[in-house]
Design a protein around this motif. Structure first.
Motif, mmCIF file in Angstrom:
data_model
loop_
_atom_site.group_PDB
_atom_site.id
_atom_site.type_symbol
_atom_site.label_atom_id
_atom_site.label_comp_id
_atom_site.label_asym_id
_atom_site.label_seq_id
_atom_site.Cartn_x
_atom_site.Cartn_y
_atom_site.Cartn_z
ATOM 1 N N ASP A 126 17.741 18.609 -2.420
ATOM 2 C CA ASP A 126 18.636 18.946 -3.521
ATOM 3 C C ASP A 126 18.058 20.157 -4.236
ATOM 4 N N ARG A 176 29.864 31.955 -3.515
ATOM 5 C CA ARG A 176 29.755 31.984 -4.978
ATOM 6 C C ARG A 176 28.641 32.918 -5.419
ATOM 7 N N HIS A 213 24.286 23.295 -5.255
ATOM 8 C CA HIS A 213 25.100 23.480 -6.451
ATOM 9 C C HIS A 213 24.319 24.265 -7.508
ATOM 10 N N GLU A 239 27.356 24.927 3.655
ATOM 11 C CA GLU A 239 26.680 25.679 2.594
ATOM 12 C C GLU A 239 27.327 27.033 2.312
ATOM 13 N N ARG A 257 21.771 20.489 -0.727
ATOM 14 C CA ARG A 257 22.731 20.592 -1.831
ATOM 15 C C ARG A 257 22.368 21.844 -2.615
ATOM 16 N N SER A 301 19.855 22.006 -6.427
ATOM 17 C CA SER A 301 20.753 22.302 -7.539
ATOM 18 C C SER A 301 19.988 22.926 -8.701
ATOM 19 N N GLU A 335 28.836 27.942 -1.240
ATOM 20 C CA GLU A 335 27.845 28.265 -2.273
ATOM 21 C C GLU A 335 27.310 29.684 -2.089
#
Length: 228
Positions: free
Chosen positions: A162, A208, A184, A202, A182, A164, A205
């Motif tokens: 993770d 983004r 985020h 993925e 992950r 994030s 992301e």
């Protein structure tokens, strides 16, 4: 020789003989070889230029220790609390760290070679000028809200972690394996990530991050819904 493979990264693991280890409770005054530290508490201790070789540390409390210089070689750290610990100028080689907590820890000028972090918590941790001199992998780790700066981690594997709100600044992760994580609010300059391996999951992301990096103004299609 014990090895494990994470993605495309193969790591040499410590190969300890439990019968050859001797029980240690108090922090030694000099280098330590073939020690077994179980349920020990060294919270807040100062360690300077100390070398641990062929040791197993399990279910110990090493929270808020301050370790400067020295090395860990061929060691296993299992279910140990290292929250708030500061490691500066420490070489870590052929070691595994599993099921351990490094919340709020600080790793500065640390050199890693053949190191596996498995199922560890690195939330709110700071890594500054950490370098991978050989195979390094993080698997099933929590790295949320961390800050990594000026690290040299080319070719590392971060799998099923993770990430994030993890922030990277001036880090080299070229060729890193980031599959299955992950991501985020993961933040990193795109030039820190050349040649990384991702799955299709993925990619949104990464899109983004590219939009943010290029300050792209994403708008609705004004012509949609209008006839000619």
């Amino acid at each position: 020789m014990r090895t494990t493979t994470v993605g495309d990264v193969t790591i040499l693991l410590p190969d300890l003989d439990p019968e050859g280890l001797h029980q240690i409770t108090d922090l030694p005054d000099d280098d330590l070889h073939d020690g077994l530290m179980q349920d020990a508490s060294w919270r807040g201790q100062q360690i300077a230029d100390r070398n641990f070789r062929g040791c197993r540390i399990t279910e110990a409390d090493l929270g808020e220790i301050n370790w400067e210089g020295g090395a860990l070689y061929g060691c296993e750290i299992v279910r140990t609390d290292l929250s708030g610990a500061a490691l500066t100028g420490v070489n870590i080689e052929r070691c595994s760290v599993t099921g351990s907590r490094l919340t709020g820890s600080r790793l500065i000028d640390v050199r890693l070679k053949d190191v596996l972090f498995g199922n560890c918590r690195f939330d709110y941790a700071t890594l500054n000028r950490v370098s991978a001199a050989g195979s390094v992998a993080f698997t099933d780790c929590t790295l949320v809200h961390g800050t990594w700066s000026s690290c040299r981690l080319s070719g590392v594997a971060l799998r099923s972690c993770d990430l994030s709100d993890l922030e990277l600044e001036s880090c080299r992760l070229d060729g890193a394996d980031l599959r299955g994580n992950r991501l985020h609010a993961f933040a990193a300059p795109l030039d820190n990530l050349p040649g990384v391996a991702l799955t299709e999951n993925e990619l949104p992301e990464l899109d983004r991050m590219a939009v943010d990096a290029l300050n792209i103004d994403v708008r609705a299609d004004a012509s949609r819904g209008h006839g000619r």
